[in-house]
Design a protein around this motif. Structure first.
Motif, PDB file in Angstrom:
ATOM      1  N   ILE A  97       0.861  -1.175   0.000  1.00  0.00           N
ATOM      2  CA  ILE A  97       0.000   0.000   0.000  1.00  0.00           C
ATOM      3  C   ILE A  97       0.896   1.223   0.000  1.00  0.00           C
ATOM      4  O   ILE A  97       2.043   1.164   0.446  1.00  0.00           O
ATOM      5  CB  ILE A  97      -0.983   0.032   1.199  1.00  0.00           C
ATOM      6  CG1 ILE A  97      -0.240   0.036   2.523  1.00  0.00           C
ATOM      7  CG2 ILE A  97      -1.976  -1.102   1.133  1.00  0.00           C
ATOM      8  CD1 ILE A  97      -1.138   0.298   3.701  1.00  0.00           C
ATOM      9  N   THR A  98       0.387   2.310  -0.527  1.00  0.00           N
ATOM     10  CA  THR A  98       1.148   3.557  -0.567  1.00  0.00           C
ATOM     11  C   THR A  98       0.447   4.571   0.315  1.00  0.00           C
ATOM     12  O   THR A  98      -0.765   4.768   0.211  1.00  0.00           O
ATOM     13  CB  THR A  98       1.249   4.084  -2.008  1.00  0.00           C
ATOM     14  OG1 THR A  98       1.890   3.076  -2.793  1.00  0.00           O
ATOM     15  CG2 THR A  98       2.051   5.360  -2.063  1.00  0.00           C
ATOM     16  N   HIS A  99       1.235   5.201   1.177  1.00  0.00           N
ATOM     17  CA  HIS A  99       0.727   6.253   2.042  1.00  0.00           C
ATOM     18  C   HIS A  99       1.618   7.478   1.850  1.00  0.00           C
ATOM     19  O   HIS A  99       2.810   7.426   2.133  1.00  0.00           O
ATOM     20  CB  HIS A  99       0.736   5.815   3.503  1.00  0.00           C
ATOM     21  CG  HIS A  99       0.382   6.912   4.457  1.00  0.00           C
ATOM     22  ND1 HIS A  99      -0.880   7.464   4.501  1.00  0.00           N
ATOM     23  CD2 HIS A  99       1.116   7.554   5.382  1.00  0.00           C
ATOM     24  CE1 HIS A  99      -0.887   8.408   5.430  1.00  0.00           C
ATOM     25  NE2 HIS A  99       0.309   8.480   5.978  1.00  0.00           N
ATOM     26  N   VAL A 100       1.045   8.538   1.326  1.00  0.00           N
ATOM     27  CA  VAL A 100       1.740   9.795   1.028  1.00  0.00           C
ATOM     28  C   VAL A 100       2.970   9.499   0.174  1.00  0.00           C
ATOM     29  O   VAL A 100       2.831   9.228  -1.010  1.00  0.00           O
ATOM     30  CB  VAL A 100       2.074  10.578   2.321  1.00  0.00           C
ATOM     31  CG1 VAL A 100       2.654  11.936   1.983  1.00  0.00           C
ATOM     32  CG2 VAL A 100       0.860  10.713   3.224  1.00  0.00           C
ATOM     33  N   SER A 101       4.168   9.510   0.742  1.00  0.00           N
ATOM     34  CA  SER A 101       5.389   9.297  -0.050  1.00  0.00           C
ATOM     35  C   SER A 101       6.104   8.005   0.318  1.00  0.00           C
ATOM     36  O   SER A 101       7.278   7.824   0.008  1.00  0.00           O
ATOM     37  CB  SER A 101       6.338  10.482   0.145  1.00  0.00           C
ATOM     38  OG  SER A 101       6.722  10.564   1.509  1.00  0.00           O
ATOM     39  N   THR A 102       5.380   7.080   0.960  1.00  0.00           N
ATOM     40  CA  THR A 102       5.988   5.826   1.403  1.00  0.00           C
ATOM     41  C   THR A 102       5.186   4.639   0.907  1.00  0.00           C
ATOM     42  O   THR A 102       3.970   4.619   0.985  1.00  0.00           O
ATOM     43  CB  THR A 102       6.065   5.779   2.946  1.00  0.00           C
ATOM     44  OG1 THR A 102       6.792   6.907   3.410  1.00  0.00           O
ATOM     45  CG2 THR A 102       6.729   4.509   3.430  1.00  0.00           C
ATOM     46  N   ARG A 103       5.903   3.655   0.394  1.00  0.00           N
ATOM     47  CA  ARG A 103       5.289   2.382   0.009  1.00  0.00           C
ATOM     48  C   ARG A 103       5.633   1.384   1.100  1.00  0.00           C
ATOM     49  O   ARG A 103       6.786   1.229   1.479  1.00  0.00           O
ATOM     50  CB  ARG A 103       5.799   1.891  -1.326  1.00  0.00           C
ATOM     51  CG  ARG A 103       5.130   0.559  -1.703  1.00  0.00           C
ATOM     52  CD  ARG A 103       5.374   0.103  -3.084  1.00  0.00           C
ATOM     53  NE  ARG A 103       4.510   0.453  -4.177  1.00  0.00           N
ATOM     54  CZ  ARG A 103       3.177   0.519  -4.217  1.00  0.00           C
ATOM     55  NH1 ARG A 103       2.492   0.342  -3.152  1.00  0.00           N
ATOM     56  NH2 ARG A 103       2.526   0.784  -5.315  1.00  0.00           N
ATOM     57  N   ILE A 104       4.597   0.708   1.614  1.00  0.00           N
ATOM     58  CA  ILE A 104       4.766  -0.324   2.637  1.00  0.00           C
ATOM     59  C   ILE A 104       4.441  -1.654   1.985  1.00  0.00           C
ATOM     60  O   ILE A 104       3.369  -1.819   1.400  1.00  0.00           O
ATOM     61  CB  ILE A 104       3.832  -0.076   3.838  1.00  0.00           C
ATOM     62  CG1 ILE A 104       4.018   1.346   4.381  1.00  0.00           C
ATOM     63  CG2 ILE A 104       4.088  -1.115   4.929  1.00  0.00           C
ATOM     64  CD1 ILE A 104       2.923   1.777   5.328  1.00  0.00           C
ATOM     65  N   THR A 105       5.374  -2.593   2.077  1.00  0.00           N
ATOM     66  CA  THR A 105       5.211  -3.884   1.407  1.00  0.00           C
ATOM     67  C   THR A 105       5.400  -5.013   2.406  1.00  0.00           C
ATOM     68  O   THR A 105       6.379  -5.031   3.155  1.00  0.00           O
ATOM     69  CB  THR A 105       6.240  -4.045   0.273  1.00  0.00           C
ATOM     70  OG1 THR A 105       6.066  -2.968  -0.649  1.00  0.00           O
ATOM     71  CG2 THR A 105       6.067  -5.370  -0.446  1.00  0.00           C
ATOM     72  N   TRP A 106       4.439  -5.928   2.409  1.00  0.00           N
ATOM     73  CA  TRP A 106       4.542  -7.136   3.215  1.00  0.00           C
ATOM     74  C   TRP A 106       4.793  -8.302   2.272  1.00  0.00           C
ATOM     75  O   TRP A 106       4.135  -8.431   1.249  1.00  0.00           O
ATOM     76  CB  TRP A 106       3.250  -7.397   3.978  1.00  0.00           C
ATOM     77  CG  TRP A 106       3.005  -6.421   5.070  1.00  0.00           C
ATOM     78  CD1 TRP A 106       3.377  -6.539   6.380  1.00  0.00           C
ATOM     79  CD2 TRP A 106       2.323  -5.169   4.954  1.00  0.00           C
ATOM     80  NE1 TRP A 106       2.982  -5.431   7.070  1.00  0.00           N
ATOM     81  CE2 TRP A 106       2.331  -4.572   6.229  1.00  0.00           C
ATOM     82  CE3 TRP A 106       1.726  -4.480   3.903  1.00  0.00           C
ATOM     83  CZ2 TRP A 106       1.762  -3.329   6.486  1.00  0.00           C
ATOM     84  CZ3 TRP A 106       1.154  -3.246   4.146  1.00  0.00           C
ATOM     85  CH2 TRP A 106       1.172  -2.682   5.424  1.00  0.00           C
TER      86      TRP A 106
END
Length: 131
Positions: free
Chosen positions: A87-96
């Motif tokens: 998922i992308t939040h503002v300027s960060t991509r979080i990957t599981w």
């Protein structure tokens, strides 16, 4: 005869990456799950925990993953297939990521102290060349 037994499970990781590419991806956390349910629950718990802090679009994406895509996730893990969600939040991509793994058993140390021989070592002192 030495016999090594392995235990099947899943290696789970959470990575964060800035979208501008100015920093390398960072490992945020990892988890060793011993079943597909445990691996799936690890990701779901984190998504539920962070979703209120996400922007509206990211929060909606997280809830879609939690509810609509959950059966596909569970099927993939039961087939022991690797699985990834981002998922992308503002300027960060979080990957599981969740990957099948074989875990080696570790020796369990039941006592809190090391054996006495562990304290017999003396610190290394460099020898002087002019002696």
């Amino acid at each position: 005869m030495l016999r090594t037994t392995t235990r099947p499970g899943f290696w789970c990781e959470c990575w964060t990456a800035r979208l501008d590419g100015k920093q390398p991806p960072t490992l945020f956390g990892s988890f060793d799950a011993y079943s597909a349910v445990e691996a799936n629950n690890w990701v779901a718990t984190i998504l539920r925990t962070i979703s209120p802090a996400l922007d509206t679009a990211s929060s909606q994406e997280a809830w879609t993953r939690l509810h609509d895509a959950r059966i596909d996730t569970r099927r993939a893990l039961l087939r022991r297939e690797p699985w990834t969600v981002s998922i992308t939040h503002v300027s960060t991509r979080i990957t599981w990521t969740v990957r099948p793994a074989l875990f080696l058993p570790m020796a369990h140390r039941g006592i809190g102290e090391l054996p006495s021989c562990a304290y017999d070592f003396k610190p290394h002192r460099p020898q002087r060349a002019d002696v």
